[in-house]
Scaffold this motif. Structure first.
Motif: not given
Length: 224
Positions: A159-164
């Motif tokens: 599971l990846w949590i990527a910022a934007s």
């Protein structure tokens, strides 16, 4: 290595000076950091790591000596260089399964079709069609928690949590949802793999995997 191929004393000294300069830049970036995820700190970190690696290699080639530095490798993951205070983020999940009991998988899909008029199961579709029916009926989390009931065996998951910087426009990435994530925008990742269980008996214990399992056990959270 022949003497002709050895780095010169001057090259080794220049590499040592580069490390000193990189140390100064890293310290300055840390002292003036604007938050826990300051991109300037990560840039300085990368430059220091590169300078230390270069010095370590030249020192070994010239004098057969090593440094006490531990140089990060790509396998260690890339440092986060995204926004310090992201306005939005994406959650990307990958779960792998092996179809170990195709008959059970198809039978479960047939039960769904028997009780849901909108569900359809192509008689020639086999397991591919059954998978579509089941994932159309059940949430992915429920399938993950009942994998054996569906004739599946769990493999690795992440599971990846990527910022934007901002939330994308509706429908903007639907045609290619997984191709625009920069690994250096990943704030957190949680990996689960049997390889970590095997390494429990050795020196390495994957803390992210343990954290993911703990979070998966809490109600309302998506298991990684």
């Amino acid at each position: 290595m022949s003497d002709a191929a050895l780095p010169t004393v001057a090259e080794v000294r220049a590499a040592a000076e580069a490390v000193k300069a990189a140390l100064d830049r890293h310290l300055a970036a840390v002292e003036s950091r604007t938050g826990d995820d300051d991109p300037d700190v990560y840039t300085a970190f990368n430059e220091l790591a590169a300078a230390a690696e270069e010095y370590d290699e030249l020192l070994y080639d010239r004098y057969d000596e090593v440094t006490p530095f531990e140089i990060p490798t790509p396998e260690d993951g890339l440092p986060y260089t995204g926004p310090a205070e992201p306005a939005a983020f994406s959650v990307l999940i990958r779960r792998d399964y092996a179809v170990v009991e195709p008959a059970r998988l198809i039978a479960q899909a047939e039960r769904v079709v028997a009780h849901d008029r909108e569900a359809e199961l192509d008689q020639d579709g086999g397991t591919a069609d059954a998978i579509g029916v089941l994932f159309g009926e059940y949430e992915p989390d429920e399938i993950a928690s009942r994998a054996k009931d569906f004739g599946l065996e769990e493999g690795d998951s992440t599971l990846w949590i990527a910022a934007s910087e901002e939330l994308t426009e509706p429908g903007e990435w639907l045609s290619a949802p997984f191709t625009h994530i920069d690994p250096q925008d990943v704030m957190h990742r949680f990996d689960v793999s049997s390889v970590f269980d095997e390494e429990q008996d050795g020196e390495y214990v994957d803390e992210d995997a343990e954290d993911a399992e703990d979070e998966a056990a809490q109600p309302g959270l998506t298991p990684a």
